[in-house]
Structure formats: C-alpha cells, structure tokens
Design a protein around this motif. Structure first.
Motif, PDB file in Angstrom:
ATOM      1  N   ALA A 183      41.049  17.590  28.615  1.00  0.00           N
ATOM      2  CA  ALA A 183      42.194  18.305  28.050  1.00  0.00           C
ATOM      3  C   ALA A 183      43.116  17.347  27.296  1.00  0.00           C
ATOM      4  CB  ALA A 183      42.950  19.034  29.161  1.00  0.00           C
ATOM      5  N   ARG A 189      41.242  22.619  37.209  1.00  0.00           N
ATOM      6  CA  ARG A 189      42.104  21.924  36.257  1.00  0.00           C
ATOM      7  C   ARG A 189      42.491  20.532  36.732  1.00  0.00           C
ATOM      8  NH1 ARG A 189      46.202  25.157  32.839  1.00  0.00           N
ATOM      9  NH2 ARG A 189      45.292  27.228  32.612  1.00  0.00           N
ATOM     10  N   ARG A 190      42.381  20.306  38.036  1.00  0.00           N
ATOM     11  CA  ARG A 190      42.863  19.047  38.591  1.00  0.00           C
ATOM     12  C   ARG A 190      41.768  17.994  38.754  1.00  0.00           C
ATOM     13  NH1 ARG A 190      45.859  23.238  40.017  1.00  0.00           N
ATOM     14  NH2 ARG A 190      48.104  22.944  39.825  1.00  0.00           N
ATOM     15  N   GLU A 211      51.096  23.786  36.568  1.00  0.00           N
ATOM     16  CA  GLU A 211      50.419  24.603  35.551  1.00  0.00           C
ATOM     17  C   GLU A 211      50.045  25.979  36.079  1.00  0.00           C
ATOM     18  OE1 GLU A 211      47.064  22.565  33.871  1.00  0.00           O
ATOM     19  OE2 GLU A 211      48.142  20.671  33.789  1.00  0.00           O
ATOM     20  N   THR A 212      49.585  26.049  37.314  1.00  0.00           N
ATOM     21  CA  THR A 212      49.020  27.307  37.803  1.00  0.00           C
ATOM     22  C   THR A 212      50.011  28.082  38.662  1.00  0.00           C
ATOM     23  OG1 THR A 212      47.964  26.102  39.625  1.00  0.00           O
ATOM     24  CG2 THR A 212      46.634  26.524  37.664  1.00  0.00           C
ATOM     25  N   ARG A 243      40.873  16.934  33.460  1.00  0.00           N
ATOM     26  CA  ARG A 243      42.187  16.504  32.980  1.00  0.00           C
ATOM     27  C   ARG A 243      42.047  15.621  31.745  1.00  0.00           C
ATOM     28  NH1 ARG A 243      46.173  19.373  35.372  1.00  0.00           N
ATOM     29  NH2 ARG A 243      47.668  17.724  34.956  1.00  0.00           N
ATOM     30  N   CYS A 303      42.857  26.563  29.647  1.00  0.00           N
ATOM     31  CA  CYS A 303      43.444  25.227  29.653  1.00  0.00           C
ATOM     32  C   CYS A 303      42.974  24.422  28.445  1.00  0.00           C
ATOM     33  CB  CYS A 303      43.065  24.517  30.948  1.00  0.00           C
ATOM     34  SG  CYS A 303      43.623  22.791  31.063  1.00  0.00           S
ATOM     35  N   ASP A 360      39.755  30.272  33.628  1.00  0.00           N
ATOM     36  CA  ASP A 360      41.031  29.551  33.656  1.00  0.00           C
ATOM     37  C   ASP A 360      40.902  28.227  32.928  1.00  0.00           C
ATOM     38  OD1 ASP A 360      43.829  29.140  34.885  1.00  0.00           O
ATOM     39  OD2 ASP A 360      42.737  27.358  35.516  1.00  0.00           O
ATOM     40  N   MET A 361      39.770  27.530  33.108  1.00  0.00           N
ATOM     41  CA  MET A 361      39.574  26.247  32.454  1.00  0.00           C
ATOM     42  C   MET A 361      39.474  26.418  30.943  1.00  0.00           C
ATOM     43  SD  MET A 361      39.562  23.279  33.815  1.00  0.00           S
ATOM     44  CE  MET A 361      40.393  22.406  32.498  1.00  0.00           C
TER      45      MET A 361
END
Length: 326
Positions: free
Chosen positions: A133, A124-125, A293-294, A130, A183, A179-180
């Motif tokens: 998203a 996610r980072r 977020e996580t 990013r 997101c 997980d992505m």
C-alpha cells in the motif's frame, strides 16, 4: 480506586487468542469473560471474572474500558448495541454483524452514542500488505490500473455459523480480500458482480468458492477468485496479489513482496514495515490517538461489498451498483 476492567465476550477459537492477549496486558481479575458455559469458567480459571451474559458483566461496577466481541457473527449485533447503549467502546471481530442491515444499525448506534467502534481486520496489518500500500501511495508503479487476487485454501470446520451461511466463503473469507482491495485502491467500488458456488469434490454443505469482479472509482479494475475446498497447491491465507500500474507491478504473497518495473526491481525488505496490531491501534485511539483504519464506519463499506456480491450471486452474476455510504 477500582482497577480498570475490560470485557471479552466469547471464548471460541478466536476468543481464546484474545483472552491470552488481554491477560498479557492486564492483571488477574481485570479481564472479565462472558461465556454461557460454566465449564469455560473452570477451564480458564476465571473465577469471579466469569459472567454468563454481557448484561451481567456490565452490571458489575463501573463501565469497563472496552469490550472485545469475539462471539459468533449472529451474536455480534446484540452485544455491540448493548455496549454502545452503556457507553462502552467495542473492538469487534469481523463481521460487524450477521447482516448488512444489522451492521449499519451498529455503526449508526456507535456514531449516535459517540463511542469508539473498531473491527479487528488483520489483512491490512500484514507487513507485506502495508508495504504494498505504501508503494502504491508513493507512485512506485504509477497510476493503479488493476488488482488481481487469488485465495485457495483447505478449510475444515464444524462451526455452526459457517454451515448456516449459504455463501460461506464469500461472506466469511472473501470480505478480507474485498477490504484489502479497498485499501489498495484508496477508493470505493462503484459496481460489482459475483458468482458463488460449491466446487466439485467439496466437503462443505454451503458455497465454498466464489469469483468477483469490481470497478473502483478512479478507474481501477479488480478480479478475485478463490475457495476453501482446495486439497493441493494452496495459496497463502492472505492470497496472491498482482497490482498492475502504468509503470510496473507489485506482487504479494504471504510475507513476500516483489516490485517489478521496466528498469528492474526485486524483493522488498519488510524489516521496517510499520504494522501495528489491532489491539495496539485500538488502545492508542482510546488514549487520544488517531482513528485506526478499520473503524466500524469504514469497515461497513467492506461489508457492503460482500452484501452487493451476494445480491449479484443470487441474481446469476448481474452487476450491482455500490451506493455511496455516509
């Protein structure tokens, strides 16, 4: 006043990176290391800051500011729970624990103790992730209709925990992709089906490939295929992504992102993408900043998708309903 301490448990391939990151922020003697082997102490010259167990490290003076848990997955639950019982915040490498039930127990224990608990999820980072998203949230391609991901890589590992997982790729690697997807969707999955297998020519003793299909609340569909017994034409480790919307698509691979619409589009400039690291976000939160977020309670939902995928795979690919979590 005694100097602030932090504790790092585990000094394997991931733990070594954490050790250098922590030593870059804290003075000598402030980073206590938990590793069972005295040889590890000598290798990193830890001296009195080395401990054979977390219980021993926690018994030394006041509670540390936080614990980084970089041990193998089967050890996560015991160490996380011990830290929560002592009121110590935890930044844990994924997964939360080796099983979904243990992971749920960890999250419940952290919540009951009022202790910050974060999972170090790095997909996610990544700046391109990013920015993708952000584009989705801004409506750049309209309502999201579908997400398509592929991840094909060559992994050679002798880690015992990998060989102990029947569905190793699905459990240890695909969790990042699932997980992505959460997101990007900005919602939770409602149903999922999966196949887990070991492809022809694989050198792995366990299932090193999978395919997953899911439907997210709000209507977005998700497809994923991948494996780590691929000898050529590799994707980036974060996969290839195609996000389809009503008014265009977003394509992501590695550090490359392209926006495509009927009006045009092109490569996105990622120079200004805000992508703080896990440790930065965790430390900011401990100092009164917003929750990352996580956090454990959120990441439990990603592990729930892996759990449901394994249930589906072991039933021949039957669809599994994803129950809402508190």
């Amino acid at each position: 006043m005694a100097a602030e301490r932090v504790v790092l448990a585990g000094l394997g391939s991931w733990g070594a990176g954490w050790y250098h990151a922590l030593c870059g922020r804290y003075a000598e003697g402030q980073v206590a290391v938990v590793a069972p082997s005295p040889a590890t102490r000598d290798r990193i010259r830890a001296g009195d800051a080395w401990h054979a167990s977390l219980a021993e490290a926690l018994a030394e003076g006041p509670p540390p500011r936080f614990l980084v848990n970089a041990t193998p997955p089967h050890a996560h639950a015991e160490l996380n729970l011990l830290a929560f019982a002592r009121g110590v915040p935890v930044l844990c490498e994924k997964p939360i624990a080796a099983t979904f039930d243990e992971s749920r127990r960890c999250v419940e224990a952290a919540r009951a103790a009022g202790v910050p608990f974060m999972v170090a999820e790095n997909f996610r980072r990544a700046p391109a992730m990013r920015r993708a998203a952000e584009l989705l949230r801004a409506g750049a391609i309209g309502p999201l209709g579908s997400m398509h991901a592929q991840l094909f890589q060559e992994l050679r590992t002798d880690k015992p925990y990998w060989a102990a997982m029947r569905h190793a790729f699905l459990e240890d690697v695909a969790v990042h992709v699932l997980d992505m997807a959460r997101c990007f969707a900005g919602a939770e999955a409602e149903s999922l089906s999966a196949l887990s297998f070991n492809p022809a020519g694989s050198w792995h003793p366990v299932n090193a490939a999978c395919s997953v299909q899911a439907r997210f609340r709000g209507g977005a569909a998700f497809t994923f295929s991948g494996g780590v017994a691929t000898v050529a034409a590799h994707t980036d480790w974060m996969g290839q992504w195609r996000l389809e919307g009503a008014r265009g698509a977003i394509l992501v691979e590695g550090s490359r992102l392209r926006l495509a619409t009927p009006e045009g589009g092109g490569a996105e400039d990622l120079a200004g993408a805000h992508s703080p690291g896990c440790l930065d976000e965790f430390l900011a939160h401990l100092s009164g900043g917003p929750e990352p977020e996580t956090m454990g309670a959120d990441y439990l939902r990603s592990q729930q998708l892996v759990h449901c995928a394994v249930l589906s795979a072991e039933s021949g690919g039957a669809a599994v309903a994803v129950e809402p979590l508190p």
